[in-house]
Design an enzyme around this catalytic site. Structure first.
Site, mmCIF file in Angstrom:
data_model
loop_
_atom_site.group_PDB
_atom_site.id
_atom_site.type_symbol
_atom_site.label_atom_id
_atom_site.label_comp_id
_atom_site.label_asym_id
_atom_site.label_seq_id
_atom_site.Cartn_x
_atom_site.Cartn_y
_atom_site.Cartn_z
ATOM 1 N N LYS A 25 -10.789 -10.522 0.091
ATOM 2 C CA LYS A 25 -9.627 -11.381 0.372
ATOM 3 C C LYS A 25 -8.662 -10.669 1.321
ATOM 4 O O LYS A 25 -8.199 -11.242 2.305
ATOM 5 C CB LYS A 25 -8.898 -11.707 -0.939
ATOM 6 C CG LYS A 25 -7.521 -12.307 -0.733
ATOM 7 C CD LYS A 25 -6.836 -12.643 -2.037
ATOM 8 C CE LYS A 25 -5.954 -11.557 -2.600
ATOM 9 N NZ LYS A 25 -4.682 -11.326 -1.910
ATOM 10 N N ASN A 26 -8.374 -9.405 1.013
ATOM 11 C CA ASN A 26 -7.344 -8.698 1.784
ATOM 12 C C ASN A 26 -7.794 -8.328 3.193
ATOM 13 O O ASN A 26 -6.991 -7.848 3.990
ATOM 14 C CB ASN A 26 -6.873 -7.455 1.024
ATOM 15 C CG ASN A 26 -6.022 -7.826 -0.176
ATOM 16 O OD1 ASN A 26 -5.699 -9.014 -0.370
ATOM 17 N ND2 ASN A 26 -5.671 -6.856 -0.987
ATOM 18 N N CYS A 119 7.943 -12.528 -5.199
ATOM 19 C CA CYS A 119 6.692 -13.125 -5.670
ATOM 20 C C CYS A 119 6.432 -12.615 -7.068
ATOM 21 O O CYS A 119 7.292 -11.991 -7.682
ATOM 22 C CB CYS A 119 5.548 -12.800 -4.739
ATOM 23 S SG CYS A 119 4.967 -11.135 -4.961
ATOM 24 N N ARG A 124 9.376 -8.451 -2.662
ATOM 25 C CA ARG A 124 8.436 -7.886 -1.682
ATOM 26 C C ARG A 124 9.083 -7.976 -0.313
ATOM 27 O O ARG A 124 8.829 -8.899 0.446
ATOM 28 C CB ARG A 124 7.098 -8.629 -1.738
ATOM 29 C CG ARG A 124 6.240 -8.139 -2.873
ATOM 30 C CD ARG A 124 4.981 -8.908 -3.013
ATOM 31 N NE ARG A 124 3.871 -8.332 -2.278
ATOM 32 C CZ ARG A 124 2.606 -8.687 -2.498
ATOM 33 N NH1 ARG A 124 2.321 -9.594 -3.404
ATOM 34 N NH2 ARG A 124 1.640 -8.143 -1.794
ATOM 35 N N ASP A 310 -4.093 -2.718 -7.104
ATOM 36 C CA ASP A 310 -4.728 -4.000 -7.428
ATOM 37 C C ASP A 310 -5.747 -3.886 -8.566
ATOM 38 O O ASP A 310 -6.123 -4.905 -9.156
ATOM 39 C CB ASP A 310 -5.425 -4.586 -6.190
ATOM 40 C CG ASP A 310 -4.427 -5.181 -5.214
ATOM 41 O OD1 ASP A 310 -3.247 -5.299 -5.572
ATOM 42 O OD2 ASP A 310 -4.836 -5.534 -4.089
ATOM 43 N N ARG A 402 -7.019 -17.396 -6.477
ATOM 44 C CA ARG A 402 -6.552 -16.875 -5.187
ATOM 45 C C ARG A 402 -7.415 -15.721 -4.704
ATOM 46 O O ARG A 402 -7.481 -15.462 -3.501
ATOM 47 C CB ARG A 402 -5.104 -16.370 -5.318
ATOM 48 C CG ARG A 402 -4.107 -17.473 -5.561
ATOM 49 C CD ARG A 402 -2.729 -16.915 -5.747
ATOM 50 N NE ARG A 402 -2.421 -16.078 -4.586
ATOM 51 C CZ ARG A 402 -1.286 -15.432 -4.421
ATOM 52 N NH1 ARG A 402 -0.352 -15.509 -5.333
ATOM 53 N NH2 ARG A 402 -1.085 -14.706 -3.356
HETATM 54 C C1 UD1 Z 1 -1.322 -5.554 0.341
HETATM 55 C C2 UD1 Z 1 -2.365 -6.325 -0.435
HETATM 56 C C3 UD1 Z 1 -2.083 -6.266 -1.920
HETATM 57 C C4 UD1 Z 1 -1.954 -4.816 -2.379
HETATM 58 C C5 UD1 Z 1 -0.947 -4.067 -1.508
HETATM 59 C C6 UD1 Z 1 -0.877 -2.585 -1.823
HETATM 60 C C7 UD1 Z 1 -3.007 -8.067 1.119
HETATM 61 C C8 UD1 Z 1 -3.017 -9.508 1.444
HETATM 62 N N1 UD1 Z 1 -2.338 -7.707 0.010
HETATM 63 O O1 UD1 Z 1 -0.071 -6.192 0.099
HETATM 64 O O2 UD1 Z 1 -3.151 -6.903 -2.612
HETATM 65 O O3 UD1 Z 1 -1.526 -4.782 -3.708
HETATM 66 O O4 UD1 Z 1 -1.298 -4.203 -0.118
HETATM 67 O O5 UD1 Z 1 -2.131 -2.005 -1.703
HETATM 68 O O6 UD1 Z 1 -3.598 -7.260 1.804
HETATM 69 N N2 UD1 Z 1 7.335 -2.772 1.241
HETATM 70 C C9 UD1 Z 1 8.651 -2.684 1.663
HETATM 71 N N3 UD1 Z 1 8.975 -3.199 2.877
HETATM 72 C C10 UD1 Z 1 8.051 -3.778 3.695
HETATM 73 C C11 UD1 Z 1 6.718 -3.854 3.265
HETATM 74 C C12 UD1 Z 1 6.392 -3.340 2.027
HETATM 75 O O7 UD1 Z 1 9.516 -2.168 0.953
HETATM 76 O O8 UD1 Z 1 8.418 -4.236 4.791
HETATM 77 C C13 UD1 Z 1 6.966 -2.254 -0.098
HETATM 78 C C14 UD1 Z 1 6.519 -3.390 -1.020
HETATM 79 O O9 UD1 Z 1 7.595 -4.019 -1.627
HETATM 80 C C15 UD1 Z 1 5.647 -2.663 -2.005
HETATM 81 C C16 UD1 Z 1 5.006 -1.564 -1.148
HETATM 82 O O10 UD1 Z 1 5.830 -1.434 0.008
HETATM 83 O O11 UD1 Z 1 6.424 -2.083 -3.003
HETATM 84 C C17 UD1 Z 1 3.585 -1.862 -0.744
HETATM 85 O O12 UD1 Z 1 3.528 -3.023 0.027
HETATM 86 P P1 UD1 Z 1 2.422 -3.291 1.136
HETATM 87 O O13 UD1 Z 1 1.540 -2.095 1.302
HETATM 88 O O14 UD1 Z 1 3.115 -3.826 2.324
HETATM 89 O O15 UD1 Z 1 1.577 -4.427 0.438
HETATM 90 P P2 UD1 Z 1 1.187 -5.843 1.019
HETATM 91 O O16 UD1 Z 1 0.741 -5.704 2.423
HETATM 92 O O17 UD1 Z 1 2.242 -6.834 0.697
#
Ligand code: UD1
Length: 421
Positions: A25-26, A119, A124, A310, A402
């Site tokens: 999915k990711n 979410c 997030r 995850d 999902r």
């Molecule tokens: C992706 C994955 C999700 C997985 C996560 C961490 C997809 C679609 N989803 O989510 O399944 O759990 O990686 O491996 O690929 N953060 C900030 N600011 C930002 C962006 C992130 O503070 O601009 C924080 C988030 O709140 C969170 C952490 O960084 O605490 C990790 O987020 P991130 O690595 O961005 O995860 P996703 O890309 O949302």
């Protein structure tokens, strides 16, 4: 009105047999967004049939692409892309729709989308995404819950240092950088296999990327990308969930179409618990569990190659019946123990305190009525129910769908007594 669907699980059946792991999915989601950048028809194989993937296809259709599915192949014709608005209703279907931002800016130069608020996993934020895109020259205003983004004369490559290796931010920067003017360097980039898959696809389309999978990624912007054919990597989280399901039922499973090398951190932990794992070439792996496994050493979720956040929830379920006490420290998301009260209903002995969760292994779980509050937490409830004595009823299937393709069908094919009603 239709009654919400539920899974009915009669626990205690040993899982045995062979399971094919679906595409990630990711990976599929950023790849579908990347297809926006390619002028023509992208063909994505091994694309899982998930509601999040359907949501991504609805976004693509909305912005002018033509999407169709045949089996596990999804074709995206991005000959025409409008730099329009992604409506709130589509953005809300899937939080990771933010990954369309970089691609839309690269292709159409502008985009309006609603701010993806909190979410199921807590706040997030997308500050890292926005700050990076601004450094590349995008003008982004945030008003009334919407983001208005415009790149004016175009995006420019620059050096971006991420304060955290965010997966989504790394993807958005990559997508914006491949057709930006000049060189972009991403420091402290996420190193997840899904980043490498995205870079592989973009490279096949003509992008110039070095270092994907490492902490520093360098991108030389090119004029334009041409479409290609690509196969989505296997879903390491679905594979990990199946391994947890096999272990908790003292089962014996062969997984095919998987990529054990993407799962090293997690497989090592499983082995320390006394499970037997063999990996083979050709994307195959085998797990066998003959006796009660022991609790693992303290688990800290970490960015790749660390223990994936995850898989934390299905793993908590597994540890619920381990011999001894397991400790989990969730370092990635602030609210990722929402499955715990439901596991307790199933007879688990678990306490949480902030980002720490302590699981005291019990000999036997017992069937109960529970409800998933998010995707991986839902998988944890199914995992626990497979081992619980008696019948469990699991609601909240919209979350499970999902990220798992026909989870009940897959588990039933290897001996679980599980059905959807
Ligand atoms: C992706 C994955 C999700 C997985 C996560 C961490 C997809 C679609 N989803 O989510 O399944 O759990 O990686 O491996 O690929 N953060 C900030 N600011 C930002 C962006 C992130 O503070 O601009 C924080 C988030 O709140 C969170 C952490 O960084 O605490 C990790 O987020 P991130 O690595 O961005 O995860 P996703 O890309 O949302």
């Amino acid at each position: 009105m239709n009654e919400p669907q539920k899974l009915i699980v009669n626990g205690g059946r040993r899982l045995e047999g062979e399971l094919r792991v679906h595409g990630a999915k990711n990976s599929a989601l950023p790849l579908l967004s990347a297809a926006v950048l390619a002028h023509g028809e992208t063909v994505l194989h091994n694309c899982p049939a998930l509601t999040d993937v359907d949501a991504a296809c609805r976004i693509l259709t909305h912005i002018g692409c033509k999407c169709r599915r045949s089996g596990d192949t999804v074709t995206v014709d991005a000959t025409n892309v409008f730099g329009g608005e992604i409506p709130d209703s589509l953005m809300r279907e899937m939080r990771s729709s933010i990954v369309f931002l970089g691609a839309m800016l690269g292709r159409a130069g502008r985009c309006r989308l609603s701010f993806p608020g909190g979410c199921e996993l807590g706040a997030r934020p997308i500050d890292l995404h926005l700050s990076a895109l601004r450094q590349m020259g995008a003008d982004i205003t945030e008003q009334h819950g919407y983001l208005d983004c415009d790149v004016g004369k175009g995006l420019r490559g620059t050096k971006i240092v991420l304060s955290f290796p965010s997966v989504g931010a790394t993807e958005n920067i990559l997508l914006a950088a491949v057709t930006a003017k000049g060189e972009t360097e991403i420091h402290n980039a996420a190193r997840e296999p899904e980043i490498v898959d995205l870079a592989d696809y973009l490279t096949k389309c003509g992008a110039k990327i070095r270092g994907a999978g490492e902490s520093v990624i360098a991108v030389d912007g090119v004029e334009r990308l041409e479409p290609c054919e690509h196969s989505v990597i296997p879903d390491r989280i679905a594979a990990g969930t199946y391994l947890c399901a096999a272990a908790i039922t003292s089962g014996e499973l062969i997984l095919t179409n998987c990529c054990p090398e993407h799962m090293n951190g997690f497989l090592q932990v499983l082995e320390t618990m006394g499970t037997k794992i063999y990996t083979y070439g050709g994307g195959k792996m085998y797990i066998s569990v003959k006796k009660r496994y022991t609790a693992p050493p303290t688990i800290r979720t970490m960015p790749y190659p660390g223990f994936p956040t995850d898989i934390q929830a299905p793993f908590t379920a597994l540890c619920a019946t381990a011999e001894g006490t397991s400790v989990f420290v969730e370092t990635i998301f602030e609210n990722r123990f929402r499955h715990v009260p439901e596991l307790v209903r199933l007879g688990a002995s678990i306490k949480t305190e902030g980002r720490v969760c302590v699981v005291q292994g019990v000999k036997q779980l017992s069937g109960a009525k529970v409800c998933a509050a998010e995707l991986r937490g839902g998988a944890a409830l199914v995992t626990a129910a497979l081992a619980a004595e008696g019948t469990s009823e699991i609601g909240g299937l919209q979350y499970i769908d999902r990220g798992y393709e026909n989870l009940e069908g897959a588990l039933r094919s290897v001996g679980a007594d599980i059905k959807r009603i």
